[in-house]
Design an enzyme around this catalytic site. Structure first.
Site, PDB file in Angstrom:
ATOM      1  CB  SER A  43      11.174  10.152  -7.783  1.00 39.76           C
ATOM      2  OG  SER A  43      12.242   9.916  -8.759  1.00 39.76           O
ATOM      3  CB  ALA A  44      15.084   7.405  -5.472  1.00 39.99           C
ATOM      4  N   GLY A  69      14.133   1.978  -0.825  1.00 42.04           N
ATOM      5  CA  GLY A  69      14.289   0.504  -1.201  1.00 42.04           C
ATOM      6  C   GLY A  69      15.321   0.565  -2.373  1.00 42.04           C
ATOM      7  NE  ARG A  89      16.960   8.074  -1.952  1.00 42.39           N
ATOM      8  CZ  ARG A  89      17.888   8.890  -2.424  1.00 42.39           C
ATOM      9  NH1 ARG A  89      19.196   8.947  -1.837  1.00 42.39           N
ATOM     10  NH2 ARG A  89      17.527   9.902  -2.945  1.00 42.39           N
ATOM     11  CG  ASN A 132      18.300  -3.293  -2.196  1.00 39.53           C
ATOM     12  OD1 ASN A 132      19.140  -4.038  -1.966  1.00 39.53           O
ATOM     13  ND2 ASN A 132      17.215  -3.166  -1.422  1.00 39.53           N
ATOM     14  CB  CYS A 165      11.706   2.852 -13.233  1.00 36.28           C
ATOM     15  SG  CYS A 165      13.046   3.276 -12.398  1.00 36.28           S
ATOM     16  CB  SER A 187      -0.890  -0.033   1.313  1.00 33.57           C
ATOM     17  OG  SER A 187       0.032   0.038   2.429  1.00 33.57           O
ATOM     18  N   GLY A 188       2.112   1.257  -0.636  1.00 34.66           N
ATOM     19  CA  GLY A 188       3.043   2.157  -0.406  1.00 34.66           C
ATOM     20  C   GLY A 188       2.720   3.156  -1.905  1.00 34.66           C
ATOM     21  CB  ILE A 201       4.856   0.984  -6.370  1.00 31.34           C
ATOM     22  CG1 ILE A 201       6.124   1.674  -6.647  1.00 31.34           C
ATOM     23  CG2 ILE A 201       4.430   0.085  -7.699  1.00 31.34           C
ATOM     24  CD1 ILE A 201       6.484   1.840  -7.942  1.00 31.34           C
TER      25      ILE A 201
END
Lengths: 367, 298
Positions: free
Chosen positions: B154-155, B158, B160, B162, B123, B8-9, B11
């Site tokens: 926008s990053a 997760g 960052r 990886n 992406c 539910s984040g 994305i």
């Protein structure tokens, strides 16, 4: 040719009593930052010659990598003449006392590159990010430590943020396990006051070593390095003859000579260092050290130094002015690694009909 | 098809808005783990069933759902995937878990339309693989390289932590899906304010004898196909051909084509600068639509 002669064994020309510990640790990045200046065409012979000369002069750390770090060989940054692993092998084999370092930029290199470097005998991994993005380096700093390497956090384009914000990023690097955090003036844009304030803020924020990496676009690389020393840095970067991106770096031999005159112990023989500069490095780029209009402009506008040669090439290819490309990159806020945007800007300038200054007449330029 | 969104984040929430507009897809449930998440609140508002108790809740209702969109993280999907499969649920994976085949809708969307689990790469992969494939379908591509620059804002954490996962997975996809012989991906985060739109630059090495007009036409046609499901996907300039001697990992070549792309997001949940997130959710919807079409007899 040689400047050594009878004075070769005098390691301190004035002031500092012989035998005292160096006031800072010098890392010579001729074979990494200098890679930009030769479009990444270093050969094994050049690496052998330069490492031998620096090692003999007493330089404690020598960085050897593609200019954009491990894995930098690419369309975007330029393909290496010789794979960097071969250059690293030669460097490790040639050095007798000096330790060999690599640069690594998360997003360009991958962890296997660090593993390979450690296997080859590299003992210092310098993990570089844009000055606001330290958190992308967390895993790489930790991996470097796990591999038994010393880890340096390298905060690039540090002129772009205020000292307090930079200190916050330095704290992150230290929290990941970095043994040292560098203030990196990638654009050669810092005045002496800019450098002092940033180093002081970082120094106050972390318990680990602090370093400075200066470029010479404003002819302040040595002065900024000494001001940083005043503010308590433990490590300083130089490039012999200044061979490096943009207008070049803090020239190692000049820094060492200035320190010797100032009574600052470096552990490096100033005469041997002058020889290394004149005989080993100067032949690679005899014109190194000139701050031309484009080089000055990078520092003035705060644009990433490594863009310079790419912008010059694009200017020629698309019939536009290097200066216009560099200024537009600065206006757009481009950061290190975005060399692809040089093509984007050049194509747009060409399409909008911006002619190079040569065809507009040079009258308006102070060249 | 009845769809559940797991995660539910950012994305998952952006995906919900796009699924609401899709013809053959109906978002019926969103699964989260945080009762206070903004995404779950928005899902409830949009009429979806929601839970903050994780996938167990969903698996108890497996017969009410056909397709799961996984918008969590790689390790969570690795844990969930076998359970979806056991429950007869198909999965579109937006994490970098890479359990199923890598899919890029206009390249291999049809070929993977009956796979139980497909992976959307990254992406950068969604934005650039179509270009590599467009060139590779009319010329030999000994080496392809992409540079993906996204706004720092926008990053998420997760990405960052990886960043290697991004570069490695994207590099692989240039070869396995795009059709290049060798691939390399570079990612750059740009903190400029106001935030920059997502930019992607695709370099394809061209061997002797390439047909410049055919390459350019193939690129332009593929941009049209991608922009049919990612409306903000566009060329910043005509494809640029540069001749030189390039010593690429795929051999020495006399030329390269440079494709300068920009991706503006639809602004569903993220602001428009986050084209990198938009290209993922839009591609996920496209993959779901392909699944749904394949299930309906023509």
């Amino acid at each position: 040719m040689s400047a050594s002669g009878g004075g070769a064994h005098v390691t301190t020309a004035a002031g500092a009593p012989p035998g005292t510990a160096p006031r800072f640790r010098l890392t010579d990045s001729t074979l990494r930052d200098g890679s930009h200046a030769v479009s990444h065409q270093f050969t094994t012979d050049q690496v052998r010659t330069v490492v031998a000369a620096l090692d003999a002069a007493g330089v404690p750390v020598i960085e050897v990598t593609h200019g954009d770090g491990m894995g930098g060989s690419s369309f975007n940054y330029g393909f290496s003449h010789t794979p960097e692993t071969e250059l690293l092998k030669v460097a490790v084999d040639t050095a007798t006392a000096a330790r060999i370092a690599v640069l690594f930029v998360p997003g360009i290199g991958v962890k296997d590159d660090l593993r390979e470097a450690a296997d080859l005998g590299v003992s210092v991994a310098r993990i570089a990010t844009h000055c606001t993005e330290a958190d992308i380096a967390e895993q790489h700093v930790a991996l470097a430590r796990d591999l038994g390497m010393e880890a340096v956090g390298f905060l690039m384009m540090a002129h772009m943020i205020e000292p307090a914000a930079l200190a916050e990023q330095a704290r992150l690097m230290a929290s990941y396990g970095a043994d040292c955090v560098y203030v990196v003036d990638s654009a050669g844009a810092m005045t002496i006051d800019d450098a002092r304030r940033r180093v002081a803020a970082v120094r106050a924020a972390v318990d680990v070593d602090v370093g400075i990496h200066a470029h010479n676009n404003l002819s302040l690389a040595v002065a900024n390095s000494l001001a940083a020393l005043d503010e308590g840095v433990d490590q300083i970067d130089g490039c012999t003859t200044g061979l490096g991106a943009g207008a070049g770096n803090c020239p190692t031999e000049v820094l060492v000579a200035t320190c010797a005159k100032s009574g600052i112990e470096t552990g490096i023989d100033p005469f041997a260092m002058m020889d290394a500069a004149q005989d080993a490095v100067r032949p690679i780029r005899p014109d190194q050290g000139v701050i031309d209009r484009d080089g000055l402009l990078l520092g003035y506008a705060g644009v990433y130094g490594s863009f310079l040669l790419h912008a010059k090439r694009a200017a020629q290819r698309y019939g536009v002015d290097t200066k216009d490309i560099l200024l537009e990159l600065g206006r757009r806020g481009m950061v290190g690694g975005q060399e692809d945007m040089i093509i984007d800007v050049a194509v747009q300038l060409a399409r909008s009909g911006a002619a190079p200054s040569a065809t507009r007449g040079r009258g308006g330029h102070a060249s | 098809m009845r769809c559940a969104i797991v995660g539910s984040g950012n994305i998952g929430t952006d995906l919900m808005y796009k699924l609401k507009r899709a013809d053959r897809l109906e978002p019926v449930a969103m699964v989260g783990i945080d009762p206070d998440s903004d995404g779950l609140a928005r899902a409830r508002e949009a009429g979806l069933d929601t839970t903050h108790e994780g996938v167990d809740w969903l698996l108890e209702r497996a017969d009410e759902v056909d397709l799961v969109f996984e918008a969590t993280s790689a390790w969570v999907h690795r844990r969930n995937a076998p359970r979806y499969e056991a429950a007869g649920l198909r999965a579109v994976d937006l994490t970098p878990a890479r359990l199923g085949p890598l899919v890029v809708p206009p390249v291999n969307g049809d070929a993977t339309s009956d796979a139980p689990n497909v992976n959307l790469i990254t992406c950068g992969g969604q934005a650039t693989v179509p270009m590599v494939h467009a060139v590779a379908s009319v010329a030999q591509v000994p080496y392809a390289e992409i540079v993906s620059a996204v706004a720092s804002r926008s990053a998420g954490p997760g990405t960052r932590q990886n960043i290697d996962e991004f570069t490695r997975t994207t590099s692989d996809s240039l070869v396995t899906v795009g059709g290049a012989a060798h691939g390399k991906a570079i990612m750059v985060l740009n903190p400029a304010e106001p935030p920059v739109l997502m930019r992607n630059t695709v370099f394809c090495a061209l061997s002797e004898g390439y047909d410049q007009d055919a390459v350019a036409a193939s690129i332009v046609a593929m941009v049209d196909r991608v922009s049919s499901y990612v409306p903000g996907y566009r060329l910043k300039a005509e494809p640029v051909f540069e001749t030189d001697v390039f010593g690429t990992p795929g051999g020495v070549v006399p030329a390269r084509v440079v494709v300068l792309l920009e991706v503006e997001g639809a602004g569903d949940y993220f602001p428009p600068y986050a084209g990198n997130l938009d290209v993922m959710t839009a591609s996920a919807v496209r993959v779901g639509e392909t699944f749904a079409t394949a299930m309906v007899p023509a």
